[in-house]
Design a protein around this motif. Structure first.
Motif, PDB file in Angstrom:
ATOM      1  N   HIS A  16       0.789  -1.306   0.078  1.00  0.00           N
ATOM      2  CA  HIS A  16      -0.086  -0.114  -0.111  1.00  0.00           C
ATOM      3  C   HIS A  16       0.947   1.287  -0.104  1.00  0.00           C
ATOM      4  O   HIS A  16       0.516   2.341  -0.973  1.00  0.00           O
ATOM      5  CB  HIS A  16      -0.930   0.012   1.005  1.00  0.00           C
ATOM      6  N   ASP A  19      -8.822  -2.518   1.341  1.00  0.00           N
ATOM      7  CA  ASP A  19      -7.862  -3.966   1.292  1.00  0.00           C
ATOM      8  C   ASP A  19      -8.789  -5.028   1.806  1.00  0.00           C
ATOM      9  O   ASP A  19      -9.350  -5.045   3.117  1.00  0.00           O
ATOM     10  CB  ASP A  19      -6.616  -3.361   2.581  1.00  0.00           C
ATOM     11  N   HIS A  53      -3.159  -8.212  -3.016  1.00  0.00           N
ATOM     12  CA  HIS A  53      -3.057  -7.053  -4.128  1.00  0.00           C
ATOM     13  C   HIS A  53      -2.309  -7.662  -5.401  1.00  0.00           C
ATOM     14  O   HIS A  53      -1.773  -8.408  -5.600  1.00  0.00           O
ATOM     15  CB  HIS A  53      -1.758  -6.092  -3.429  1.00  0.00           C
TER      16      HIS A  53
END
Length: 476
Positions: A153, A339, A397
């Motif tokens: 992130h 997330d 991710h």
């Protein structure tokens, strides 16, 4: 008679022929009260004075809807039927194993539980998580081939905002402000709004100026209550008395700054005092949503608890660009709440419900007011999510292939750009890196990103780090 192998007559003819457009720019700049030839005395006195673009792009301002934490393209705007066909099976050997942020290896494919439909005349696919935005697909250019370098992130958010996974570079909003200035000197050129008091990862770095003067940085407005805190004068303080105090303070600061010309923070602080004084008259009007009709507030979802916060921010964004603010960034899920390493259904379901109606309201409101053509709306996060499951019901991710969309600002709606592979893991067609996205934004605003240069310690710097190219097929 020749001079440098060019005759004077030829020089005069060439000058008149090539300067034709320049004469028009001089006349236009006089009407606009602007400097047609770039930085000069006026720009030195006011670095955020409005400037002419390199070309006349349709976009005059930007509203960037940033879904912090990484929204799943596979469950929103990038329909992949194969995902459900392979649900629970290993990643086929024909796909390169990705490098995952959380390092989980060998997990099976996670199908999408969403219901998908084609919408509008363009027939763009949108999932049931965005039923209201789906009504506006003919205004959207959905970019399904985005990719970046930020696997976590901190790096991802930093790159999407500044072009680099490392801190220290100016944000996109700062570059736009540096290149174009602002049309309203009584409001900040670059405003940031969050949906909670939670901190965005990297904090102010995301709307900072890096090595550029601090005057171009974003100004954060409060997500609750009065958007601009401490703007009101104390009781008994008249505008005349405050003006006298600011003049005295400006004089003292000017003496101090004279010997510290390289201290841009000091220069920015001096300007911020003046901006705050000007904002006291104009800003309360610009951010006063009490004057908006109940129908408009309902359009943005302000009458529903789940959509009220982001709806308010979207309405504020419309009012700000309406009042000449150049760049507005709205964070959804501040603190990486998008997330979804586990329970993507619960996580994304709630967040999508919170932003779908407000975003659709923003698009509808801009269009009804004739503002959409001059306002570039951008939706996306720092990366997407993987087709591979994590912790059973989540996704990791995915910076190698994800979706963003743009609307308005000269963008041709009702189109998809590029594609990911059949599982949405890697961008494969018309791949657009973050540098290309930034270059495209600048292009839509009439700026040649290769000419928006800031010299830092002898090195010419620009937003794309010499790697981006505008994707001109997005133009309407």
């Amino acid at each position: 008679m020749a001079c440098n192998n060019i005759t004077y007559a030829s020089s005069r003819r060439d000058f008149l022929r090539t300067a034709g457009c320049g004469f028009g720019a001089v006349a236009l700049s006089a009407l606009l009260g602007e400097n047609a030839f770039g930085a000069g005395t006026a720009d030195a006195l006011n670095p955020v004075a409005a400037k002419l673009p390199h070309r006349f792009g349709k976009a005059k301002s930007v509203i960037f809807l940033f879904m912090e934490g990484g929204p799943s393209h596979l469950d929103t705007f990038d329909y992949k039927p194969l995902l459900n066909q392979l649900d629970g099976q290993p990643l086929p050997p024909s796909f390169k194993q990705p490098v995952l942020a959380m390092g989980e290896y060998g997990a099976p494919i996670l199908g999408s539980k969403r219901a998908w439909k084609q919408h509008g005349e363009s027939g763009l696919w949108v999932s049931d998580w965005f039923p209201n935005v789906a009504n506006h697909v003919d205004d959207l250019a959905v970019i399904r081939s985005c990719h970046s370098n930020g696997i976590n992130h901190a790096g991802g958010v930093c790159q999407m905002n500044t072009g680099s996974i490392f801190g220290g570079r100016p944000s996109l909003g700062a570059w736009v402000t540096y290149g174009l200035g602002t049309e309203n000197q009584n409001l900040p050129a670059f405003v940031v709004l969050k949906d909670s008091e939670s901190g965005v990862i990297n904090g102010v770095r995301n709307w900072g100026t890096g090595f550029m003067p601090a005057v171009y940085q974003g100004v954060e407005f409060s997500p609750e209550g009065v958007p601009i805190k401490y703007l009101d004068n104390p009781k008994g303080m008249t505008p005349e008395r405050q003006r006298e105090k600011l003049d005295l303070l400006a004089g003292l600061n000017g003496i101090h700054a004279e010997k510290r010309r390289d201290n841009t923070e000091l220069e920015a602080r001096i300007r911020s005092y003046e901006l705050a004084f000007k904002m006291q008259a104009e800003a309360p009007v610009a951010v006063d949503i009490s004057k908006e009709s109940e129908a408009t507030k309902k359009l943005y979802g302000m009458d529903q608890p789940e959509t009220a916060v982001y709806g308010r921010n979207c309405l504020l964004a419309r009012r700000l660009v309406e009042n000449g603010v150049r760049f507005v960034q709205l964070y959804s899920g501040a603190g990486s709440k998008w997330d979804s390493h586990a329970n993507i259904e619960g996580n994304h379901g709630k967040l999508c419900r919170g932003v779908d109606l407000p975003i659709a309201g923003l698009l509808a409101d801009l269009k009804s007011r004739g503002m959409l053509e001059e306002t570039l709306v951008i939706w996306g996060g720092e990366f997407g999510r993987t087709p591979i499951s994590e912790q059973g019901g989540g996704r990791d991710h995915n910076p190698t292939g994800f979706t963003m969309w743009m609307a308005g600002g000269g963008v041709k709606g009702g189109q998809t750009i590029g594609s990911t592979d059949e599982l949405g893991l890697y961008a494969v067609e018309d791949r657009l890196h973050v540098h290309d996205i930034h270059s495209t934004v600048m292009h839509l605003m009439g700026l040649d990103h290769t000419q928006v240069v800031y010299n830092n310690k002898g090195r010419p710097e620009r937003i794309d780090q010499n790697e981006g190219h505008p994707y001109t097929k997005i133009l309407g």
